[in-house]
Design a protein around this motif. Structure first.
Motif, PDB file in Angstrom:
ATOM      1  N   LYS A  17       0.798  -1.112  -0.048  1.00 50.67           N
ATOM      2  CA  LYS A  17       0.051  -0.039  -0.031  1.00 50.67           C
ATOM      3  C   LYS A  17       0.841   1.184   0.126  1.00 50.67           C
ATOM      4  O   LYS A  17       0.380   2.532  -0.317  1.00 50.67           O
ATOM      5  N   ARG A  18       2.099   1.102   0.495  1.00 53.13           N
ATOM      6  CA  ARG A  18       3.055   2.371   0.622  1.00 53.13           C
ATOM      7  C   ARG A  18       4.513   1.839   0.670  1.00 53.13           C
ATOM      8  O   ARG A  18       4.786   0.635   0.946  1.00 53.13           O
ATOM      9  N   MET A  47      16.027   0.096  -8.046  1.00 53.13           N
ATOM     10  CA  MET A  47      14.719   0.152  -7.539  1.00 53.13           C
ATOM     11  C   MET A  47      14.145  -1.126  -7.082  1.00 53.13           C
ATOM     12  O   MET A  47      14.669  -2.061  -7.621  1.00 53.13           O
ATOM     13  N   ALA A  48      13.435  -1.343  -6.093  1.00 48.32           N
ATOM     14  CA  ALA A  48      12.956  -2.489  -5.514  1.00 48.32           C
ATOM     15  C   ALA A  48      11.571  -2.467  -6.060  1.00 48.32           C
ATOM     16  O   ALA A  48      10.892  -1.721  -5.673  1.00 48.32           O
ATOM     17  N   VAL A  49      11.381  -3.760  -7.205  1.00 49.18           N
ATOM     18  CA  VAL A  49      10.066  -3.392  -7.802  1.00 49.18           C
ATOM     19  C   VAL A  49       9.356  -4.848  -7.615  1.00 49.18           C
ATOM     20  O   VAL A  49       9.771  -5.990  -7.940  1.00 49.18           O
TER      21      VAL A  49
ATOM     22  N   ARG B 119       8.988  12.068  -6.788  1.00 56.13           N
ATOM     23  CA  ARG B 119       8.444  11.116  -7.641  1.00 56.13           C
ATOM     24  C   ARG B 119       8.025   9.843  -6.973  1.00 56.13           C
ATOM     25  O   ARG B 119       8.638   9.024  -6.354  1.00 56.13           O
ATOM     26  N   ASP B 120       6.645   9.644  -7.233  1.00 59.67           N
ATOM     27  CA  ASP B 120       5.740   8.635  -6.698  1.00 59.67           C
ATOM     28  C   ASP B 120       5.917   7.394  -7.417  1.00 59.67           C
ATOM     29  O   ASP B 120       5.300   7.197  -8.743  1.00 59.67           O
ATOM     30  N   ILE B 121       6.450   6.260  -6.713  1.00 58.95           N
ATOM     31  CA  ILE B 121       6.640   4.992  -7.316  1.00 58.95           C
ATOM     32  C   ILE B 121       5.442   4.187  -7.016  1.00 58.95           C
ATOM     33  O   ILE B 121       4.966   4.278  -5.901  1.00 58.95           O
ATOM     34  N   SER B 122       5.072   3.349  -7.851  1.00 60.20           N
ATOM     35  CA  SER B 122       4.013   2.375  -7.887  1.00 60.20           C
ATOM     36  C   SER B 122       4.614   1.171  -7.206  1.00 60.20           C
ATOM     37  O   SER B 122       5.553   0.468  -7.770  1.00 60.20           O
ATOM     38  N   GLU B 143      -0.744   3.043 -13.706  1.00 61.58           N
ATOM     39  CA  GLU B 143      -1.718   4.065 -13.239  1.00 61.58           C
ATOM     40  C   GLU B 143      -0.881   5.315 -13.209  1.00 61.58           C
ATOM     41  O   GLU B 143      -0.989   6.196 -12.182  1.00 61.58           O
ATOM     42  N   ASN B 144      -0.127   5.709 -14.222  1.00 62.31           N
ATOM     43  CA  ASN B 144       0.578   6.842 -14.398  1.00 62.31           C
ATOM     44  C   ASN B 144       1.768   7.124 -13.418  1.00 62.31           C
ATOM     45  O   ASN B 144       2.421   8.237 -13.466  1.00 62.31           O
ATOM     46  N   ARG B 145       2.123   6.122 -12.690  1.00 62.91           N
ATOM     47  CA  ARG B 145       3.378   6.305 -11.678  1.00 62.91           C
ATOM     48  C   ARG B 145       4.224   5.448 -12.053  1.00 62.91           C
ATOM     49  O   ARG B 145       4.194   4.232 -12.409  1.00 62.91           O
ATOM     50  N   PRO B 146       5.472   5.658 -12.006  1.00 59.81           N
ATOM     51  CA  PRO B 146       6.663   4.884 -12.478  1.00 59.81           C
ATOM     52  C   PRO B 146       6.657   3.678 -11.668  1.00 59.81           C
ATOM     53  O   PRO B 146       6.693   3.753 -10.365  1.00 59.81           O
ATOM     54  N   MET B 147       7.256   2.433 -12.047  1.00 66.64           N
ATOM     55  CA  MET B 147       7.265   1.387 -11.596  1.00 66.64           C
ATOM     56  C   MET B 147       8.768   0.744 -11.447  1.00 66.64           C
ATOM     57  O   MET B 147       9.252   0.385 -10.484  1.00 66.64           O
TER      58      MET B 147
END
Lengths: 136, 218
Positions: A17-18, A47-49, B119-122, B143-147
């Motif tokens: 969620k966050r 990045m942690a994806v 920068r808001d990440i998904s 949803e328009n946020r970089p992943m």
């Protein structure tokens, strides 16, 4: 009333969620299986994806020289016949990540990850099946 | 005045992936600097990062060259992305969530005209979205946020496997630096495949669309 629009049931799932919910170990920049979040967290260029186990189709392992390669195949359109109902399609213009391949020289750890991911997927399928049976 | 600089410790220079070197970041009126900690410069041997001087292991980014600053969650805590006017995207990783306010205030104080963007990440864990280019990075957005971002500089090959499938292969940079420890080495991404919807094939490939059409015409 009947507006002729069938509301497609999209299975909603969410890894985290966050951003603060990511496990601490992601800082090692290694593949991490987070059972609590039903997710596999992958290191992609710093990045942690996370990928939720629901997006996983299967996983394969391949040894080549000093490296072990793990390939995660993900659910995407145009694969196989039928079984497309699980596909969460909201926008037909969507691009899908279809597969991701990682390599490492740490054979023991890669084998362990392979086992954990396989188990995570198996448990998820089992849960889905049980849910479907209850619904019938 | 060195006293007016704002320092941050244990920060990784992440401009070049797979290179592990920590140091200290200092922000002041002259710009942003990063200096390798004791013994940490070794890992940067032979690494080509604009603005990095060796053997000291010092990165100096002049105020006039700063174009855009972003703050985002990364694997190693939080990261500062620095776009320069000369065209490089520098990355400094390892900040803590608590560093945000201090960093934002330092940017405001020293670099008028610039702000620290978030920068808001998904983290939804979905594998469908849109691809987009940001400089030389291809970014996958949910949803328009970089992943995640794929730097095109490390692409070794691309291939159109079929009309809806694109594969991108990466050649992870050779990490020959002395500081490279095999055991602690990160896992390396070597290939990503995307399903890309075609303009003609879309309707046929996705049953949801066809179902809706049938319902509408009924």
């Amino acid at each position: 009333g009947d507006d002729g629009e069938e509301t497609r049931v999209v299975k909603k799932f969410e890894s985290y969620k966050r951003e603060t919910a990511l496990p601490r170990e992601v800082r090692n920049c290694k593949i991490l299986v987070d059972e609590r979040a039903d997710s596999i967290v992958l290191p992609i260029y710093g990045m942690a994806v996370p990928f939720h186990v629901s997006t996983l189709k299967n996983i394969s392992r391949n040894d080549e020289g000093e490296y072990v390669y793990l390939r995660l195949n993900l659910v995407s359109p145009g694969q196989g016949v039928g079984k497309k109902d699980g596909l969460p399609v909201e926008d037909p213009g969507n691009t899908f990540v279809r597969s991701l391949t990682f390599r490492s020289t740490d054979i023991a750890r890669m084998n362990e990850i392979y086992q954990s991911i396989t188990a995570l997927k198996r448990d998820q399928i089992k849960r889905e099946t049980e849910k479907a049976q209850l619904a019938d | 005045m060195s006293d007016s600089r704002v320092p941050f410790s244990d920060i990784y220079l992440a401009t070049e992936p797979y290179v592990k070197s920590v140091g200290q970041v200092r922000i002041g009126a002259s710009g942003i600097g990063w200096k390798a900690a004791e013994g940490e410069a070794e890992a940067l041997q032979g690494v080509n990062i604009p603005g990095l001087s060796m053997p000291a292991g010092m990165l100096a980014l002049q105020r006039e060259d700063l174009r855009r600053l972003q703050w985002q969650r990364v694997a190693r805590g939080y990261g500062l992305r620095i776009y320069t006017k000369s065209g490089t995207l520098h990355k400094l990783d390892g900040f803590t969530a608590d560093d945000y306010e201090q960093l934002r205030d330092a940017v405001k104080r020293f670099f008028s005209g610039l702000t620290l963007e978030v920068r808001d990440i998904s983290f939804k864990g979905w594998n469908w979205g849109k691809t987009d280019f940001e400089g030389s990075d291809m970014s996958f957005r949910v949803e328009n946020r970089p992943m995640f971002d794929l730097p095109m500089a490390y692409v070794s090959n691309t291939n159109l496997a079929n009309k809806n499938e694109v594969s991108i292969e990466f050649q992870p940079p050779r990490t020959t630096g002395k500081g490279t420890k095999r055991k602690g080495a990160p896992d390396e991404l070597v290939e990503v495949r995307f399903y890309v919807p075609g303009t003609i094939a879309t309707g046929a490939a996705i049953p949801a669309v066809r179902d809706d059409d049938e319902n509408m015409s009924a």
